[in-house]
Design an enzyme around this catalytic site. Structure first.
Site, short mmCIF file in Angstrom:
data_model
loop_
_atom_site.label_atom_id
_atom_site.label_comp_id
_atom_site.label_asym_id
_atom_site.label_seq_id
_atom_site.Cartn_x
_atom_site.Cartn_y
_atom_site.Cartn_z
N SER A 83 26.82 26.36 118.47
CA SER A 83 27.29 25.68 119.67
C SER A 83 28.44 24.73 119.37
O SER A 83 29.18 24.34 120.28
CB SER A 83 26.14 24.89 120.30
OG SER A 83 25.64 23.93 119.39
N GLY A 110 21.13 22.08 123.51
CA GLY A 110 19.78 21.54 123.55
C GLY A 110 19.33 21.00 124.89
O GLY A 110 18.12 20.87 125.14
N CYS A 152 22.39 28.47 114.54
CA CYS A 152 21.98 27.45 115.52
C CYS A 152 20.49 27.63 115.76
O CYS A 152 20.05 28.72 116.17
CB CYS A 152 22.76 27.62 116.81
SG CYS A 152 22.22 26.56 118.17
N ASN A 153 19.70 26.60 115.47
CA ASN A 153 18.26 26.69 115.67
C ASN A 153 17.89 26.93 117.12
O ASN A 153 17.02 27.74 117.44
CB ASN A 153 17.58 25.42 115.16
CG ASN A 153 17.50 25.34 113.66
OD1 ASN A 153 16.51 25.73 113.04
ND2 ASN A 153 18.56 24.81 113.05
N THR A 154 18.54 26.20 118.03
CA THR A 154 18.22 26.34 119.45
C THR A 154 18.47 27.76 119.93
O THR A 154 17.60 28.38 120.56
CB THR A 154 19.05 25.34 120.28
OG1 THR A 154 18.76 24.01 119.85
CG2 THR A 154 18.73 25.47 121.75
N CYS A 171 18.30 21.40 113.23
CA CYS A 171 19.56 21.66 113.94
C CYS A 171 20.62 21.70 112.85
O CYS A 171 20.65 20.82 111.97
CB CYS A 171 19.86 20.55 114.94
SG CYS A 171 21.52 20.66 115.69
N THR A 172 21.48 22.69 112.87
CA THR A 172 22.46 22.83 111.80
C THR A 172 23.48 21.70 111.79
O THR A 172 24.18 21.50 110.79
CB THR A 172 23.18 24.19 111.87
OG1 THR A 172 23.75 24.36 113.17
CG2 THR A 172 22.20 25.32 111.58
N HIS A 173 23.57 20.94 112.87
CA HIS A 173 24.43 19.75 112.87
C HIS A 173 23.88 18.65 111.96
O HIS A 173 24.63 17.89 111.35
CB HIS A 173 24.54 19.17 114.29
CG HIS A 173 25.55 19.82 115.17
ND1 HIS A 173 25.32 21.01 115.80
CD2 HIS A 173 26.80 19.44 115.53
CE1 HIS A 173 26.38 21.34 116.53
NE2 HIS A 173 27.29 20.41 116.38
#
Length: 264
Positions: free
Chosen positions: A12, A44, A75-77, A189-191
């Site tokens: 994202s 999210g 992206c986990n979401t 979350c990859t962020h």
């Protein structure tokens, strides 16, 4: 498989760059396309239907245009919601990103595990199943920390992430019953790995952090083993929305070895 067929990574925003970095360390000879769906950031706070439609639509367009050898939904979401749908509609191999609950459960000494993610991620039944399978007998506390997405985007652009966002995320775990026992935190979350230094300072030295980047990189390397690679002079980033004037983002992408930027 064409030797110049790229590995396409999709997120994202800029969080998937943490996965790109880990993958490039194992496959430096590969060609990469990094896709940041900045126009829809953050995922999210969106509904499951919105995310599924967005991810499936973009993945289909990108696969048709660039013919990647593999797509990583970094992206986990997006992965916890749309991974199965994308696999159903595309023949391209798809690698997803899911919360690293298994290695966290193996690492914890106190049995107390924290999980920081987006609101959409932490409520998914997929996370419930990971907890039931891998963290039985442990205490897994979840907290939605959407403010960390913006903080990570700020840091990547060379700005100072908001200290209040870091403090709020940590407090969101610590104030829950059993929060004082947390010694391992899943960055779901990859962020969030971009903020490990700030989170470590707030949590204290007794807490370790786990994310899925290394495991994803190993999976990609396994699925592409034996394939021929031809690396271009520079990798490509595709940004949705208008990022033409985001010079800070362009500099950050160059730091990750991406020299070409296009829109979508």
């Amino acid at each position: 498989m064409r030797a110049d067929a790229p590995i396409l990574m999709f997120d994202s925003g800029v969080g998937g760059l943490t996965v790109l970095s880990a993958t490039r360390a194992l496959l430096p000879e590969a060609s990469y396309i990094y896709v940041a769906d900045s126009a829809a950031l953050p995922y999210g706070d969106k509904s499951e239907d919105e995310i599924a439609a967005r991810v499936c639509g973009l993945a289909g367009r990108l696969a048709e245009r660039y013919h990647p050898r593999l797509i990583c939904i970094a992206c986990n979401t997006a992965s916890t919601i749309a991974l199965g749908m994308v696999r159903e509609v595309l023949e391209t191999p798809i690698v997803g990103t899911v919360p690293a609950i298994k290695p966290a459960a193996e690492a914890t000494q106190t049995g107390g595990i924290g999980l920081l993610g987006t609101a959409a991620t932490i409520r998914q039944p997929y996370v419930d199943r990971l907890e039931a399978e891998f963290a039985k007998g442990k205490t897994l506390l979840r907290h939605a920390a959407p403010e960390l997405v913006l903080a990570a985007e700020q840091k990547l652009r060379g700005e100072q992430p908001d200290p209040a966002a870091i403090a709020a995320a940590v407090a969101g775990l610590r104030r829950q019953a059993g929060g004082e026992r947390i010694d391992t935190v899943v960055l779901a979350c990859t962020h969030f790995p971009l903020l490990t230094q700030e989170l470590a300072k707030e949590f204290g030295p007794e807490v370790a952090f786990v994310d899925g980047a290394q495991g994803i990189a190993r999976r990609i390397a396994y699925l592409t083993r034996g394939q021929a690679f031809t690396k271009p002079d520079s990798d490509l980033a595709i940004i949705t929305g208008d990022a033409s004037h985001d010079t800070a983002l362009h500099r950050a992408l160059q730091h990750y070895g991406i020299g070409r930027i296009a829109g979508l």
